[in-house]
Enzyme design. Structure first.
Site, short mmCIF file in Angstrom:
data_model
loop_
_atom_site.label_atom_id
_atom_site.label_comp_id
_atom_site.label_asym_id
_atom_site.label_seq_id
_atom_site.Cartn_x
_atom_site.Cartn_y
_atom_site.Cartn_z
N ASP A 31 -1.88 -1.40 4.43
CA ASP A 31 -2.12 -0.41 3.10
C ASP A 31 -1.02 0.21 3.05
O ASP A 31 -0.26 0.86 3.90
CB ASP A 31 -3.53 0.14 3.55
CG ASP A 31 -4.01 1.02 2.39
OD1 ASP A 31 -5.10 0.79 2.03
OD2 ASP A 31 -3.50 1.94 1.84
N ASN A 88 -15.24 -0.84 0.48
CA ASN A 88 -15.66 -0.05 -0.84
C ASN A 88 -16.11 -0.67 -1.83
O ASN A 88 -15.43 -1.65 -2.37
CB ASN A 88 -14.54 1.11 -0.92
CG ASN A 88 -14.10 2.04 0.16
OD1 ASN A 88 -15.13 2.36 0.90
ND2 ASN A 88 -12.88 2.28 0.33
N GLN A 95 -14.33 2.76 -4.66
CA GLN A 95 -13.40 1.58 -4.77
C GLN A 95 -12.61 1.95 -6.00
O GLN A 95 -12.88 2.30 -6.87
CB GLN A 95 -14.37 0.51 -5.26
CG GLN A 95 -13.48 -1.07 -5.37
CD GLN A 95 -14.42 -2.20 -5.76
OE1 GLN A 95 -15.29 -2.10 -5.74
NE2 GLN A 95 -13.67 -3.53 -5.51
N HIS A 101 -11.50 -6.54 -0.99
CA HIS A 101 -10.73 -6.11 0.11
C HIS A 101 -11.56 -5.54 1.27
O HIS A 101 -12.35 -4.67 1.09
CB HIS A 101 -9.32 -5.29 -0.20
CG HIS A 101 -9.93 -4.19 -0.89
ND1 HIS A 101 -10.00 -4.11 -2.41
CD2 HIS A 101 -9.78 -2.91 -0.49
CE1 HIS A 101 -10.27 -2.83 -2.54
NE2 HIS A 101 -10.19 -2.08 -1.77
#
Ligand code: 5GP
Ligand code: ZN
Length: 115
Positions: A31, A88, A95, A101
């Site tokens: 990330d 999420n 999200q 993901h």
């Protein structure tokens, strides 16, 4: 492949990412804005907006995503200490990228409730 999708662009290589694990079906990369010492995103290479759409359209890919998340935990050395998997989903789920993901978060104790 969906036009104007950030994570499809990572799959195609148009946008760079630090890849930690890859199979024919899935890609795992760090990330950009990590929330824990380990923060990896695991995605199917095919475009689905969220976990619900993936589960409905391609349940075997949903299973592959979880297998890849487990593999990432092993590779990152957090399989024993523990970690959190997060999908999420939608507005209340906060999200922000609409290519499904799985967040793999670990390397520190998580807090509960997540807020
Ligand atoms: P969401 O909020 O949709 O659950 O998660 C999206 C995640 O994508 C966020 O944690 C955010 O930091 C991450 N992200 C956004 N843009 C990029 C990018 O260009 N590259 C990478 N590697 N991660 C990104
Ligand atoms: Zn996409």
């Amino acid at each position: 492949m969906s036009e104007d999708c950030l994570f499809c662009s990572i799959v195609s290589g148009d946008i760079p990412a630090t890849i930690v694990h890859e199979t024919d079906e899935v890609l795992a990369f760090r990330d950009l804005n990590p929330q824990a010492p380990t923060h990896v995103l695991v995605i199917p290479k095919a475009h689905y907006a969220n976990a619900a759409e993936l589960a409905e359209a391609e349940p075997s890919s949903a299973a592959s995503l979880l297998t890849a998340a487990k593999e990432v935990a092993v590779l990152e050395g957090i399989a024993k200490s523990g970690y959190r998997l997060v999908f999420n989903t939608g507005k209340d789920g906060q999200q922000t990228v609409f290519h499904v993901h799985c967040h793999v978060l670990g390397g520190r104790a998580m807090v509960w409730p997540p807020g």
